[in-house]
Scaffold this motif. Sequence first.
Motif, PDB file in Angstrom:
ATOM      1  N   PHE A 222       6.741 -17.174 -49.863  1.00 32.62           N
ATOM      2  CA  PHE A 222       5.620 -16.621 -50.619  1.00 32.62           C
ATOM      3  C   PHE A 222       4.853 -15.621 -49.756  1.00 32.62           C
ATOM      4  N   ARG A 224       6.133 -13.742 -47.511  1.00 31.25           N
ATOM      5  CA  ARG A 224       6.930 -12.507 -47.546  1.00 31.25           C
ATOM      6  C   ARG A 224       6.699 -11.771 -48.856  1.00 31.25           C
ATOM      7  N   ALA A 225       6.654 -12.533 -49.956  1.00 28.60           N
ATOM      8  CA  ALA A 225       6.464 -11.919 -51.269  1.00 28.60           C
ATOM      9  C   ALA A 225       5.091 -11.267 -51.369  1.00 28.60           C
ATOM     10  N   ARG A 226       4.156 -11.734 -50.534  1.00 25.11           N
ATOM     11  CA  ARG A 226       2.831 -11.107 -50.540  1.00 25.11           C
ATOM     12  C   ARG A 226       2.826  -9.847 -49.693  1.00 25.11           C
ATOM     13  N   GLY A 227       3.947  -9.536 -49.031  1.00 20.24           N
ATOM     14  CA  GLY A 227       4.043  -8.301 -48.270  1.00 20.24           C
ATOM     15  C   GLY A 227       3.408  -8.365 -46.905  1.00 20.24           C
ATOM     16  N   LEU A 228       3.159  -9.579 -46.388  1.00 22.79           N
ATOM     17  CA  LEU A 228       2.604  -9.665 -45.046  1.00 22.79           C
ATOM     18  C   LEU A 228       3.633  -9.145 -44.044  1.00 22.79           C
ATOM     19  N   SER A 229       3.135  -8.664 -42.913  1.00 18.48           N
ATOM     20  CA  SER A 229       4.060  -8.131 -41.906  1.00 18.48           C
ATOM     21  C   SER A 229       4.825  -9.280 -41.264  1.00 18.48           C
TER      22      SER A 229
ATOM     23  N   ILE C  56      12.104  -7.846 -55.921  1.00 12.33           N
ATOM     24  CA  ILE C  56      11.049  -7.818 -54.896  1.00 12.33           C
ATOM     25  C   ILE C  56      11.636  -7.668 -53.493  1.00 12.33           C
ATOM     26  N   LEU C  58      13.811  -9.687 -51.777  1.00 10.96           N
ATOM     27  CA  LEU C  58      13.852 -10.893 -50.944  1.00 10.96           C
ATOM     28  C   LEU C  58      15.129 -11.698 -51.166  1.00 10.96           C
ATOM     29  N   ARG C  86       8.292  -3.764 -47.584  1.00  9.81           N
ATOM     30  CA  ARG C  86       7.232  -4.732 -47.323  1.00  9.81           C
ATOM     31  C   ARG C  86       5.898  -4.237 -47.896  1.00  9.81           C
ATOM     32  N   ARG C  89       5.868  -4.995 -51.583  1.00  9.80           N
ATOM     33  CA  ARG C  89       5.671  -6.415 -51.913  1.00  9.80           C
ATOM     34  C   ARG C  89       4.200  -6.777 -51.786  1.00  9.80           C
ATOM     35  N   GLY C  90       3.659  -7.409 -52.778  1.00  7.79           N
ATOM     36  CA  GLY C  90       2.270  -7.819 -52.727  1.00  7.79           C
ATOM     37  C   GLY C  90       1.338  -6.703 -53.166  1.00  7.79           C
ATOM     38  N   MET C  95       4.086 -11.749 -56.844  1.00  9.74           N
ATOM     39  CA  MET C  95       5.056 -12.776 -57.223  1.00  9.74           C
ATOM     40  C   MET C  95       4.386 -14.139 -57.312  1.00  9.74           C
ATOM     41  N   PHE C  97       5.523 -18.196 -57.512  1.00  6.26           N
ATOM     42  CA  PHE C  97       6.686 -19.086 -57.404  1.00  6.26           C
ATOM     43  C   PHE C  97       6.508 -20.327 -58.255  1.00  6.26           C
ATOM     44  N   GLU C 116      -6.312 -12.271 -46.158  1.00  7.98           N
ATOM     45  CA  GLU C 116      -5.225 -11.733 -45.342  1.00  7.98           C
ATOM     46  C   GLU C 116      -4.353 -10.775 -46.167  1.00  7.98           C
ATOM     47  N   THR C 117      -4.068 -11.173 -47.412  1.00  8.14           N
ATOM     48  CA  THR C 117      -3.226 -10.332 -48.258  1.00  8.14           C
ATOM     49  C   THR C 117      -3.954  -9.045 -48.631  1.00  8.14           C
ATOM     50  N   THR C 120      -4.057  -6.700 -45.754  1.00  5.18           N
ATOM     51  CA  THR C 120      -2.750  -6.116 -45.455  1.00  5.18           C
ATOM     52  C   THR C 120      -2.504  -4.874 -46.314  1.00  5.18           C
ATOM     53  N   HIS C 121      -2.995  -4.905 -47.552  1.00  4.46           N
ATOM     54  CA  HIS C 121      -2.585  -3.867 -48.491  1.00  4.46           C
ATOM     55  C   HIS C 121      -3.673  -2.854 -48.830  1.00  4.46           C
ATOM     56  N   VAL C 165      -2.425 -19.245 -56.444  1.00  3.10           N
ATOM     57  CA  VAL C 165      -1.219 -18.436 -56.235  1.00  3.10           C
ATOM     58  C   VAL C 165      -1.269 -17.191 -57.111  1.00  3.10           C
ATOM     59  N   LEU C 168      -3.496 -14.710 -55.634  1.00  4.26           N
ATOM     60  CA  LEU C 168      -2.817 -14.054 -54.516  1.00  4.26           C
ATOM     61  C   LEU C 168      -1.868 -12.975 -55.021  1.00  4.26           C
ATOM     62  N   ALA C 169      -1.180 -13.261 -56.124  1.00  2.66           N
ATOM     63  CA  ALA C 169      -0.224 -12.291 -56.652  1.00  2.66           C
ATOM     64  C   ALA C 169      -0.953 -11.062 -57.183  1.00  2.66           C
TER      65      ALA C 169
END
Lengths: 325, 317, 347
Positions: A222, A224-229, C56, C58, C86, C89-90, C95, C97, C116-117, C120-121, C165, C168-169
């Motif tokens: 998950f 990875r799916a969030r695009g974290l490094s 995605i 993966l 990468r 993704r996100g 995504m 699960f 954090e997410t 990152t983006h 979740v 987060l997506a």
Amino acid sequence: MLAFILRRIAQSVVVLLTVGLIAFALFRLVGDPINQIVSLDTPQEQRLKIRAELGLDDPVIVQFGRYLARAAHFDFGISYQFRQPVSTLIGERMPATLELSLVAALFSLVVGIPMGVYTALRRGSALSSAFMALSLAGVSLPTFLIAILLRYVFSVQLGWLPSFGRGAVVQLGFWSTGLLTPSGLKAIILPSITLGLFQMTLIMRLVRAEMLEVLRTDYIKFARARGLSDRAIHFGHALKNTLVPVITIAGLQLGSLIAFALITEYVFQWPGMGALFLGAVQNVDIPIMAAYLMLIAFIFVMVNLVVDILYAVVDPRLRAHFQTA
Amino acid sequence: MTPEPATTPTAAARASAWARLRDSDILASFLASKVTMVSAFVTVVMLAGAAFAPWIAPTNPFDPASVDLLNSLLPPRWVEGGDPQFLLGTDNQGRDLWSAILYGMRVSLIVGVCGVAIAATLGISLGLLAGYLGGRLDAFIMRVADIQLTFPAILIALVIDGVVRALFKGVAREHTAFGVLVVSIGLSFWVQYARTIRGSTLVEKNKDYVQAARLIGIPAPLIMLRHVLPNVIGPVLVILTINLALAIITEATLSFLGVGLPPTQPSLGTLIRIGNDFLFSGEWWIVAFPGITLAAFVLAVNMVGDWLRDALNPKLR
Amino acid sequence: MTQPVLSVRDLKVDFVTRRGTLKALDGVSFDIARGEVLGVVGESGAGKSVTGAAVIGLIEPPGRISGGEILLGGQRIDDLPPAAMRRIRGRRIGMVFQDPLTSLNPLYRVGDQIVETILTHLPVGRAEARRRAIDLLKEVGIPAAERRIDGYPHEFSGGMRQRVVLALALCAEPELVIADEPTTALDVSVQAQIIGLIKRLCAERGTAVMLITHDMGVIAETADRVAVMYAGRVAEIGPVRDVVKRPFHPYSRGLMGSIPTLEGTADRLVQIPGSMPRLAAIPSGCAFHTRCPHAFAQCWLERPEPMEHEGHRVACFLYEPGMESARARADRIPADSPPVPTEEAKP
């Protein structure tokens, strides 16, 4: 949480009492304390008198109680060999052993964890294979052979490091440390590597196995799916989850590290408790043997206790579990 | 677990173990099997060398008459000053090192095998009793096991050695050393067997065939030996292999520390202890050859054990 | 015509094993438009989740994309370098699960995982990210979000965790959300809430959704269109009402017949005889022919390509032009009739 700690302490006390009983049995039944005090031609009446004075005629349970009470005050009797209180002898040598063990533990963690992470992340690379081969040797080879090898290469052949002793020590109150002088620092390198090598390979293999396990979990997928490094995933999420079981094992190993130190101390003539114990076994110095046993058990039990509490601090799930329980 | 026919669970377990062995990736991986094959080969050669030492070795290092002090500290044959009579040189008493290593291997192995045999017998018996009978006996045995795990094997062995020294003060070490080592190793390593056996016995004793045996009135000791034991003994094989390596290391360490076998009956550890004293004066061969032999043997046995564990453990794939 | 958010063209995914190459996906094509919910149904092993993982980026070794292309907003993404993928993704694809209990890292506070997410983006500071995280948690229906944001995952119930979740997506406002069995692990009472939430939030944002599930009920309620997958291929794809009411592909007929309805209009539930083939043993021709009550010689020999039929795309020879009489006959045979025996139909 408090109930958990109390239960743990109760268990520890049972272990300590048992070991105390073994130590007492050694002390009282194997080595007759009288023979150590008097000479061979001492008349029988005088022997009986000393027996009575020492309380050796009291019921065994009373004697055991007395022994424990004295042990609690660090009174382990007089060494047969040195004619000195055992507590003084051990006290003098404890800092050397503890410093050696702690430096070895530090070495094993600082080197073992990155190696474990590397071999987990770069499976099949040449360096990983080399690390794995090294770890197999580290797990398999006897400590004393590694000690001899290191000593031969770095002391005898290359002459870089001292081959025995602790170097110059500085007295800090009751604690004598070798970590503050250049010669002391040089002297601790080979013994601590020798002692830490086995733990290091153990930690490396453990970190690798745990890391591979964690990398397969859903929350890593998950992440990875969030695009974290990759960096954040490997060294943030995966490593933190890996280290929880590693802390336990590494902590538990600290106790055996102190006990294993006696081999290293013997080879490098390190003036620690292990060397003292070894001499005591060879010379049948029962009070030292008994005291060392109890001390190792005590250290082991304390380490266990600390690790358990630490575990609860690191893992919020357990913390919650203890709060509700 | 798949349901097994109650009558022949051993046969079924054995067949599935073989099937797993045959299908396992470990066997398929050429590299792994190459390493394992080499290890197995080294193990067999060394075992043979130890077993036939009296016939292979040029001299008997245990016989003082065959040793000449004038030959002491000779280097290996190919080094300058070497004597063609002594392939790997001689030690400080003039013993042929090649012979001493062969005999030393033999001593190390006998101590290791006897020690492991005691440990396994003790551990399997206590594990069976604890698992099958349960109750207070179980709690007591497992508590003792827990406490024993507090101390590393080497420490337990040292304490036993000290106690024996105190109890048999007048007796020469030549007579006690062997027994002390074997008993020490036996008493240090039983916990692992007991825990493993107890665990599988707990599972096994609730299965139908054990219940049936109990119902038709077979006495408990017989059920344990004839019915439970054959079904729980499997994992012990792997422990045995890895423990043999550990036992040999323990013996070598004790001998190296000077509380094992005396210099008159040198094991590999004793030879290394002697050699270590001469390392600084340049006589490297006394420590090198026994050291290499010990390392190679332990490494080889561990490799075989590792492979055996992986091959028999379906969880790892 | 507007460009679809996601466009999958003839996608192939292989798994290379010691025992040979397995075709997990074999020529899968579909589009998802902006704001549209595409349901993907099929039995386990049909390739639903692999499709999601491929989109995605993966797919885990030994799997690999061996053919076709994936376009996101018209840009090809299946051949992007890992670093570029990468960043998608996100950010552009979110995504969700199946199991909310294992999707969150147990050692991190939920808020930290969201922050954090976002960090990152998106080019925002920590305080702003935290503010957004609280807003998101409120939006997904976490009560007392200001306080719960500092809780650990184990302090949340399964349904609440799935809401986290979902937050987060959605936290980087992606164009597409892939929800892989988002309600399977939840209590029935919670399932409807989560589905409703996904639908509402994505509709508000215009986010396209790829909803992977084996639950036809969920699809019927939520999706705009549905793709029925069988053995790594799309059997039928079309508007959800049509496919549920009038499925064309024999496999879809069986599948729809197996949904219990409250009205009880169906006399009995339909069961498709047999089971889906394993990847190692996919039959030649049409993969369904071994279980199909209408199969004929061509089905053994050739693989049917998807063809347009009354607004659906169906991969079945019955819907080729000139097959009207066979179709009419097929309509009279119940969907759970035994398959045509090999001897009769084999050429």
